[in-house]
Design a protein around this motif. Structure first.
Motif, PDB file in Angstrom:
ATOM      1  N   UNK A   1       0.699  -1.065  -0.185  1.00 56.57           N
ATOM      2  CA  UNK A   1       0.200   0.006  -0.037  1.00 56.57           C
ATOM      3  C   UNK A   1       0.797   1.272  -0.129  1.00 56.57           C
ATOM      4  N   UNK A   2       2.071   1.190   0.733  1.00 53.96           N
ATOM      5  CA  UNK A   2       2.729   2.341   0.999  1.00 53.96           C
ATOM      6  C   UNK A   2       3.558   2.511  -0.378  1.00 53.96           C
ATOM      7  N   UNK A   3       3.786   1.486  -1.050  1.00 55.12           N
ATOM      8  CA  UNK A   3       4.827   1.665  -2.375  1.00 55.12           C
ATOM      9  C   UNK A   3       3.912   2.359  -3.428  1.00 55.12           C
ATOM     10  N   UNK A   4       2.627   2.271  -3.417  1.00 54.05           N
ATOM     11  CA  UNK A   4       1.680   3.048  -4.524  1.00 54.05           C
ATOM     12  C   UNK A   4       1.097   4.209  -4.085  1.00 54.05           C
ATOM     13  N   UNK A   5       1.459   4.697  -2.732  1.00 58.76           N
ATOM     14  CA  UNK A   5       0.755   5.925  -2.273  1.00 58.76           C
ATOM     15  C   UNK A   5       1.705   6.805  -2.324  1.00 58.76           C
ATOM     16  N   UNK A   6       1.136   8.123  -2.471  1.00 57.51           N
ATOM     17  CA  UNK A   6       1.874   9.374  -2.470  1.00 57.51           C
ATOM     18  C   UNK A   6       2.320   9.717  -0.997  1.00 57.51           C
ATOM     19  N   UNK A   7       1.530   9.158   0.008  1.00 55.41           N
ATOM     20  CA  UNK A   7       1.744   9.478   1.349  1.00 55.41           C
ATOM     21  C   UNK A   7       1.495   8.567   2.270  1.00 55.41           C
ATOM     22  N   UNK A   8       2.286   8.347   3.268  1.00 56.49           N
ATOM     23  CA  UNK A   8       2.232   7.271   4.338  1.00 56.49           C
ATOM     24  C   UNK A   8       1.121   7.863   5.572  1.00 56.49           C
ATOM     25  N   UNK A   9       0.143   7.348   5.775  1.00 53.62           N
ATOM     26  CA  UNK A   9      -0.539   7.541   6.887  1.00 53.62           C
ATOM     27  C   UNK A   9      -0.408   6.648   8.121  1.00 53.62           C
ATOM     28  N   UNK A  10       0.855   7.082   8.784  1.00 50.64           N
ATOM     29  CA  UNK A  10       1.429   6.160   9.871  1.00 50.64           C
ATOM     30  C   UNK A  10       0.373   5.629  10.781  1.00 50.64           C
ATOM     31  N   UNK A  11      -0.150   6.354  11.575  1.00 51.57           N
ATOM     32  CA  UNK A  11      -1.096   6.349  12.674  1.00 51.57           C
ATOM     33  C   UNK A  11      -2.102   5.303  12.199  1.00 51.57           C
ATOM     34  N   UNK A  12      -3.007   5.682  11.055  1.00 50.04           N
ATOM     35  CA  UNK A  12      -4.396   4.842  10.756  1.00 50.04           C
ATOM     36  C   UNK A  12      -3.689   3.649  10.031  1.00 50.04           C
ATOM     37  N   UNK A  13      -2.627   3.648   9.425  1.00 53.30           N
ATOM     38  CA  UNK A  13      -2.444   2.319   8.794  1.00 53.30           C
ATOM     39  C   UNK A  13      -1.903   1.485   9.736  1.00 53.30           C
ATOM     40  N   UNK A  14      -1.134   1.832  10.621  1.00 54.74           N
ATOM     41  CA  UNK A  14      -0.698   0.988  11.911  1.00 54.74           C
ATOM     42  C   UNK A  14      -1.807   0.311  12.811  1.00 54.74           C
ATOM     43  N   UNK A  15      -2.561   1.251  12.804  1.00 56.15           N
ATOM     44  CA  UNK A  15      -3.890   0.795  13.568  1.00 56.15           C
ATOM     45  C   UNK A  15      -4.705  -0.247  12.628  1.00 56.15           C
ATOM     46  N   UNK A  16      -4.942  -0.104  11.544  1.00 59.75           N
ATOM     47  CA  UNK A  16      -5.243  -0.996  10.622  1.00 59.75           C
ATOM     48  C   UNK A  16      -4.702  -2.368  10.813  1.00 59.75           C
ATOM     49  N   UNK A  17      -3.238  -2.104  10.537  1.00 59.05           N
ATOM     50  CA  UNK A  17      -2.413  -3.429  10.730  1.00 59.05           C
ATOM     51  C   UNK A  17      -2.834  -4.205  12.170  1.00 59.05           C
ATOM     52  N   UNK A  18      -2.973  -3.456  13.242  1.00 60.91           N
ATOM     53  CA  UNK A  18      -3.391  -3.870  14.445  1.00 60.91           C
ATOM     54  C   UNK A  18      -4.318  -4.687  14.429  1.00 60.91           C
ATOM     55  N   UNK A  19      -5.440  -4.220  14.292  1.00 56.93           N
ATOM     56  CA  UNK A  19      -7.078  -4.448  14.016  1.00 56.93           C
ATOM     57  C   UNK A  19      -7.066  -5.905  13.309  1.00 56.93           C
ATOM     58  N   UNK A  20      -6.532  -5.785  11.964  1.00 54.77           N
ATOM     59  CA  UNK A  20      -6.297  -6.968  11.276  1.00 54.77           C
ATOM     60  C   UNK A  20      -5.503  -8.326  11.735  1.00 54.77           C
ATOM     61  N   UNK A  21      -4.495  -8.068  12.495  1.00 59.57           N
ATOM     62  CA  UNK A  21      -3.733  -8.940  13.044  1.00 59.57           C
ATOM     63  C   UNK A  21      -4.487  -9.570  14.389  1.00 59.57           C
ATOM     64  N   UNK A  22      -5.248  -8.805  15.141  1.00 62.75           N
ATOM     65  CA  UNK A  22      -5.908  -9.063  16.210  1.00 62.75           C
ATOM     66  C   UNK A  22      -7.251 -10.016  15.980  1.00 62.75           C
ATOM     67  N   UNK A  23      -7.846  -9.439  14.811  1.00 60.23           N
ATOM     68  CA  UNK A  23      -9.035 -10.076  14.523  1.00 60.23           C
ATOM     69  C   UNK A  23      -8.594 -11.711  14.027  1.00 60.23           C
ATOM     70  N   UNK A  24      -7.448 -11.765  13.625  1.00 61.09           N
ATOM     71  CA  UNK A  24      -7.182 -13.063  13.065  1.00 61.09           C
ATOM     72  C   UNK A  24      -6.638 -14.000  14.312  1.00 61.09           C
ATOM     73  N   UNK A  25      -5.689 -13.234  15.004  1.00 64.43           N
ATOM     74  CA  UNK A  25      -5.273 -13.966  16.255  1.00 64.43           C
ATOM     75  C   UNK A  25      -6.343 -14.142  17.411  1.00 64.43           C
ATOM     76  N   UNK A  26      -7.129 -13.113  17.490  1.00 64.86           N
ATOM     77  CA  UNK A  26      -8.304 -13.200  18.642  1.00 64.86           C
ATOM     78  C   UNK A  26      -9.403 -14.244  18.541  1.00 64.86           C
ATOM     79  N   UNK A  27     -10.002 -14.128  17.336  1.00 61.37           N
ATOM     80  CA  UNK A  27     -11.059 -14.750  16.965  1.00 61.37           C
ATOM     81  C   UNK A  27     -11.331 -15.475  15.556  1.00 61.37           C
ATOM     82  N   UNK A  28      -9.992 -15.746  15.034  1.00 60.66           N
ATOM     83  CA  UNK A  28      -9.820 -16.426  13.607  1.00 60.66           C
ATOM     84  C   UNK A  28     -10.498 -16.053  12.709  1.00 60.66           C
ATOM     85  N   UNK A  29     -10.572 -14.741  12.546  1.00 60.65           N
ATOM     86  CA  UNK A  29     -11.275 -14.175  11.159  1.00 60.65           C
ATOM     87  C   UNK A  29      -9.955 -13.336  10.566  1.00 60.65           C
TER      88      UNK A  29
END
Length: 400
Positions: A183-211
């Motif tokens: 996503x960052x490689x094709x984006x003109x700007x990197x939204x560090x906070x929102x992207x890291x939070x999305x990364x965390x949500x996605x990982x926790x959704x998988x590790x927390x309840x298998x989705x």
């Protein structure tokens, strides 16, 4: 208009008198301890702090950037005030002191041994049930419970936190980080906070309840029977959590933060659906064959089911009901998601500012990749390579 004014004035007077009396009672109790104490109209653990905390942080954001710490009058009305204030309060009041307010007393200590004693002597230092009730928006959990109830919760919630869960987090983090880099490689700007939070949500959704969630799933339409997607429901709960904890549902639904009510109900509906699916799989004899092995929800339900099988006739209940499962999954998610995301964000900013740290971190990563390649492996693994990250672990612990 007059008919409304009189009751409001009367309520204000009664409320003020009750607060004044509570302050007097707290002061009397503080004097009996012999410890030094100070006053605060609101302390950081009471409900009113959800108002004073953001307000004071907004008012003093420029002042705090200068490194002065908090003004004495405002200090204890701010949640986690000690991070900006450093050791100033203890320099003023001593290693152990009390903060007296109408809501009761708080004891602060800078003595490491005393803090350890308090944390390890659970029977002697019981958490306030009134305060713990606030962190049960979906049900009782291991953090909010005490005594025999805590032992009941810890017996079921502890086993899932093993190597299987760690391997799942490792694998899913690699997968999600690949999406982030793309996503960052094709984006003109990197939204560090929102992207890291999305990364965390996605990982926790998988590790927390298998989705397992793809990077762009948050933009997809809600599935049938839902008003919003799983990711949006999670983000909504996180964003509106103070209002969800503070307000009754009927008031939250009619408040300016009614989106929090929607997120709350949607998150609960998703979780109960996931619980039903996993319980059905376990009942059919394939409980450990979940599509996402190692997720906390499946492991916790499996442990609970095993406890129930081993229950002797006439013995006390040893398995979770759905509310307890949901309460603990929510607590695991909140405890892991926010702290992890904030640690990663802080670490990224620190690396950007310190080239020496960058070189040390990159050097360790390159060395471990070279060792893996020498062993004929193209990718790193949790089992073989995670224990080798000594410098990285120390750096992330410091960032946390």
């Amino acid at each position: 208009m007059l008919s409304l004014t009189v009751p409001l004035v009367a309520l204000t007077i009664v409320f003020s008198l009750m607060r004044a009396y509570s302050l007097w009672e707290s002061r009397r109790a503080a004097r009996k301890t012999g410890l030094p104490y100070t006053y605060s109209p609101v302390h950081e653990l009471e409900t009113w702090a959800y108002i004073t905390n953001p307000l004071l942080r907004w008012m003093y954001q420029d002042y705090l950037m200068k490194g002065h710490g908090w003004p004495r009058w405002a200090r204890f009305m701010v949640k986690d005030w000690m991070y900006e204030d450093k050791g100033r309060a203890h320099e003023e009041f001593g290693d152990v002191f009390l903060v007296v307010s109408p809501a009761g007393m708080i004891c602060y200590t800078a003595d490491a041994q005393l803090a350890l004693d308090v944390c390890t002597r659970r029977k002697d230092f019981i958490k306030s049930r009134e305060k713990m009730k606030m962190i049960e928006p979906f049900g009782p959990n291991v953090v909010s419970s005490e005594g025999n109830l805590w032992r009941f919760h810890i017996r079921i919630t502890a086993p899932p936190f093993g190597d299987a869960a760690n391997r799942l987090v490792w694998a899913e983090t690699i997968r999600q980080t690949g999406f982030l880099v793309s996503s960052w490689s094709v984006s003109e700007s990197m939204a560090l906070k929102s992207d890291i939070y999305l990364l965390g949500v996605n990982v926790m959704a998988c590790a927390g309840f298998g989705r397992r969630i793809d990077w762009t799933d948050n933009s997809k339409a809600a599935p049938e029977g839902h008003e919003t997607s799983l990711v949006n429901a999670i983000f909504g709960v996180v964003l509106y959590l103070p209002y969800i904890l503070l307000l009754p549902q009927w008031l939250l639904k009619r408040s300016p933060w009614k989106a929090g009510y929607t997120a709350y109900k949607e998150f609960e509906q998703y979780m109960r659906e996931f619980i039903a699916v996993e319980k059905a799989r376990i009942a059919s004899g394939s409980g450990y064959e979940s599509k996402i092995k190692g997720n906390l929800l499946t492991a916790m339900l499996a442990t609970s089911a095993d406890e129930e099988k081993n229950l002797k006739q006439g013995a006390q209940r040893t398995s979770f009901n759905d509310d307890e499962v949901l309460g603990n999954v929510f607590m695991f998610f909140m405890a892991g998601y926010d702290t992890t995301a904030n640690t990663i964000i802080f670490a990224c900013v620190t690396l950007a500012l310190d080239e020496d740290l960058q070189e040390q971190v990159i050097g360790e990563i390159d060395r471990i990749f070279e060792e893996a390649a020498a062993e004929g492996r193209e990718e790193l693994s949790y089992t073989h390579d995670f224990p080798k990250f000594k410098y990285m672990l120390a750096f992330m612990a410091r960032s946390n």
